[in-house]
Enzyme design. Structure first.
Site, PDB file in Angstrom:
ATOM      1  N   CYS A 102       9.338   1.023   1.405  1.00  0.00           N
ATOM      2  CA  CYS A 102       8.165   0.157   1.567  1.00  0.00           C
ATOM      3  C   CYS A 102       7.767   0.065   3.050  1.00  0.00           C
ATOM      4  O   CYS A 102       7.355   1.053   3.634  1.00  0.00           O
ATOM      5  CB  CYS A 102       8.408  -1.205   0.932  1.00  0.00           C
ATOM      6  SG  CYS A 102       6.878  -2.153   0.703  1.00  0.00           S
ATOM      7  N   HIS A 134       9.528   0.376  -4.583  1.00  0.00           N
ATOM      8  CA  HIS A 134      10.834  -0.275  -4.456  1.00  0.00           C
ATOM      9  C   HIS A 134      11.785   0.296  -5.514  1.00  0.00           C
ATOM     10  O   HIS A 134      11.787  -0.181  -6.651  1.00  0.00           O
ATOM     11  CB  HIS A 134      10.691  -1.787  -4.643  1.00  0.00           C
ATOM     12  CG  HIS A 134      10.001  -2.457  -3.506  1.00  0.00           C
ATOM     13  ND1 HIS A 134      10.662  -2.874  -2.381  1.00  0.00           N
ATOM     14  CD2 HIS A 134       8.692  -2.751  -3.307  1.00  0.00           C
ATOM     15  CE1 HIS A 134       9.797  -3.414  -1.533  1.00  0.00           C
ATOM     16  NE2 HIS A 134       8.599  -3.344  -2.077  1.00  0.00           N
ATOM     17  N   GLU A 172      14.837  -0.221  -5.806  1.00  0.00           N
ATOM     18  CA  GLU A 172      15.791  -1.274  -6.181  1.00  0.00           C
ATOM     19  C   GLU A 172      15.212  -2.211  -7.247  1.00  0.00           C
ATOM     20  O   GLU A 172      15.951  -2.993  -7.844  1.00  0.00           O
ATOM     21  CB  GLU A 172      16.231  -2.063  -4.946  1.00  0.00           C
ATOM     22  CG  GLU A 172      15.233  -3.049  -4.395  1.00  0.00           C
ATOM     23  CD  GLU A 172      14.142  -2.449  -3.520  1.00  0.00           C
ATOM     24  OE1 GLU A 172      13.376  -3.225  -2.931  1.00  0.00           O
ATOM     25  OE2 GLU A 172      14.051  -1.199  -3.434  1.00  0.00           O
TER      26      GLU A 172
END
Length: 198
Positions: free
Chosen positions: A77, A179, A181
């Protein structure tokens, strides 16, 4: 294997730690240059504003350190945007690892697409070791108002207002706008692939 997450003036580090924990990897959060240099893998995540983050990096000479890393390094990001050469966000010179301009989305006339882009979007044209076992058109989670333009280093593309780089790679440097994650199984696969890169 030691995996370091660079600590700097940007958010979202906790979610990266949790994602690593889910795949059995203990991440170390630090801004200590010696620890970062000694790591086997470096992750450079972030949510925030470009100029403030760059000022923090420069004050601690982490800007010079990051550019000089030789181990696999992953920007996420804001981390990806800071790895580019310049951001339109407050006219910010960045690290210059990728010769890419970061620009602000211009809201289309019909205003059907909101800025920032928040939510799930697909990635296409996958071309990197970090996308092994990741299907073309997989959906990833995005939150951003600025984007990296297409370039010779583009290894995945997403369309939102325009086509832009959702992933970049050059030498040992990898970067994703989304992202991983927060991107379910496909995002976890990307993190696992990054950790396996030789």
């Amino acid at each position: 294997m030691k995996t370091v997450i660079i600590k700097y003036n940007a958010g979202n580090i906790r979610s990266v730690l949790y994602a690593l924990d889910r795949i059995g990897v203990e991440g170390v959060v630090t801004d200590n240059p010696e620890e970062i240099r000694a790591a086997d893998r470096v992750i450079f995540p972030g949510v925030g504003e470009a100029s403030t983050a760059m000022n923090y990096l420069k004050e601690r000479k982490l800007d010079l350190l990051i550019k000089d890393l030789k181990q696999p390094t992953l920007g996420i990001c804001l981390g990806m945007q800071l790895m580019c050469k310049h951001s339109e966000e407050n006219d910010t010179p960045c690290l210059g690892i990728f010769d890419v301009e970061v620009k602000k989305f211009q809201s289309p006339v019909d205003n059907l697409l909101k800025i920032p882009q928040i939510g799930w979007n697909n990635i296409t044209g996958l071309y990197s070791a970090i996308f092994e076992h990741v299907r073309e058109n997989s959906y990833m989670y995005f939150v951003h108002s600025y984007y990296a333009a297409l370039s010779a280093d583009t290894v995945a593309t997403t369309n939102y207002v325009i086509n832009y780089s959702s992933a970049l790679q050059k030498d040992n440097f990898y970067a994703v706008q989304f992202h991983p994650e927060k991107s379910a199984d496909a995002g976890q696969q990307i993190l696992e692939n990054f950790l396996k890169i030789q």
